[in-house]
Scaffold this motif. Sequence first.
Motif, PDB file in Angstrom:
ATOM      1  N   TYR A  44      -9.386   2.363  -1.550  1.00 44.10           N
ATOM      2  CA  TYR A  44      -8.583   2.149  -2.142  1.00 44.10           C
ATOM      3  C   TYR A  44      -7.742   1.207  -1.006  1.00 44.10           C
ATOM      4  O   TYR A  44      -7.494  -0.635  -1.341  1.00 44.10           O
ATOM      5  CB  TYR A  44      -8.074   2.601  -2.598  1.00 44.10           C
ATOM      6  N   LYS A  45      -7.159   1.311  -0.204  1.00 41.57           N
ATOM      7  CA  LYS A  45      -6.088   1.316   1.012  1.00 41.57           C
ATOM      8  C   LYS A  45      -7.606  -0.656   1.157  1.00 41.57           C
ATOM      9  O   LYS A  45      -6.986  -1.361   1.495  1.00 41.57           O
ATOM     10  CB  LYS A  45      -5.924   1.730   1.961  1.00 41.57           C
ATOM     11  N   TRP A  63      -2.877   6.663  -1.440  1.00 41.44           N
ATOM     12  CA  TRP A  63      -3.886   5.273  -1.940  1.00 41.44           C
ATOM     13  C   TRP A  63      -5.606   6.183  -0.688  1.00 41.44           C
ATOM     14  O   TRP A  63      -4.742   6.678   0.117  1.00 41.44           O
ATOM     15  CB  TRP A  63      -3.594   4.396  -2.119  1.00 41.44           C
ATOM     16  N   SER A  64      -6.550   6.113  -1.488  1.00 42.61           N
ATOM     17  CA  SER A  64      -7.308   6.940  -1.167  1.00 42.61           C
ATOM     18  C   SER A  64      -7.580   6.059   0.373  1.00 42.61           C
ATOM     19  O   SER A  64      -7.213   4.127   0.410  1.00 42.61           O
ATOM     20  CB  SER A  64      -8.692   6.753  -1.739  1.00 42.61           C
ATOM     21  N   THR A  77       7.783   3.225  -0.217  1.00 40.89           N
ATOM     22  CA  THR A  77       7.059   4.134  -1.396  1.00 40.89           C
ATOM     23  C   THR A  77       8.074   4.295  -2.441  1.00 40.89           C
ATOM     24  O   THR A  77       9.248   5.293  -1.312  1.00 40.89           O
ATOM     25  CB  THR A  77       5.953   5.162  -0.353  1.00 40.89           C
ATOM     26  N   GLN A 127       1.136  -1.178  -0.143  1.00 39.85           N
ATOM     27  CA  GLN A 127       0.446  -0.233   0.235  1.00 39.85           C
ATOM     28  C   GLN A 127       0.947   1.631   0.170  1.00 39.85           C
ATOM     29  O   GLN A 127       2.127   0.962   0.576  1.00 39.85           O
ATOM     30  CB  GLN A 127      -1.201  -0.076   1.325  1.00 39.85           C
ATOM     31  N   ARG A 128       0.261   2.041  -0.545  1.00 37.67           N
ATOM     32  CA  ARG A 128       0.839   3.601  -0.580  1.00 37.67           C
ATOM     33  C   ARG A 128      -0.158   4.720   0.311  1.00 37.67           C
ATOM     34  O   ARG A 128      -0.909   4.725   0.285  1.00 37.67           O
ATOM     35  CB  ARG A 128       0.920   4.377  -2.108  1.00 37.67           C
TER      36      ARG A 128
END
Length: 107
Positions: free
Chosen positions: A34-35, A30-31, A99, A26-27
């Motif tokens: 989305y996560k 991201w919303s 990231t 995950q980043r």
Amino acid sequence: MSATLEALSTGGQVGAVLPLLTAVVQRPAWSARYKKVVAVVAALVAGVVAVAADGGWDQFQHGKLTTVTILGVLAASQTSYDLVWKPSKLAPMIESLTTKKSPQQAE
């Protein structure tokens, strides 16, 4: 121990550490939605792998045990993230560390 409790225990153990592995993918940008989708898909995949690792592919013939394991992974991963990994800032830190930074961000 009964087979159902063993399946639930396996799911709980996998789910407890899964948020740390998910954080690698995950980043931070991201919303939240989305996560959450990524976390749920990862939990479902990890649940299937846990079932296969615990009893081999024949284990999928036992629908109740398969379901208990997969739901155990899902519940434990979401709970451990909300109660342990997010408040401790460990999962968000892993997201940040994994990231890639653009050249402008690195300066």
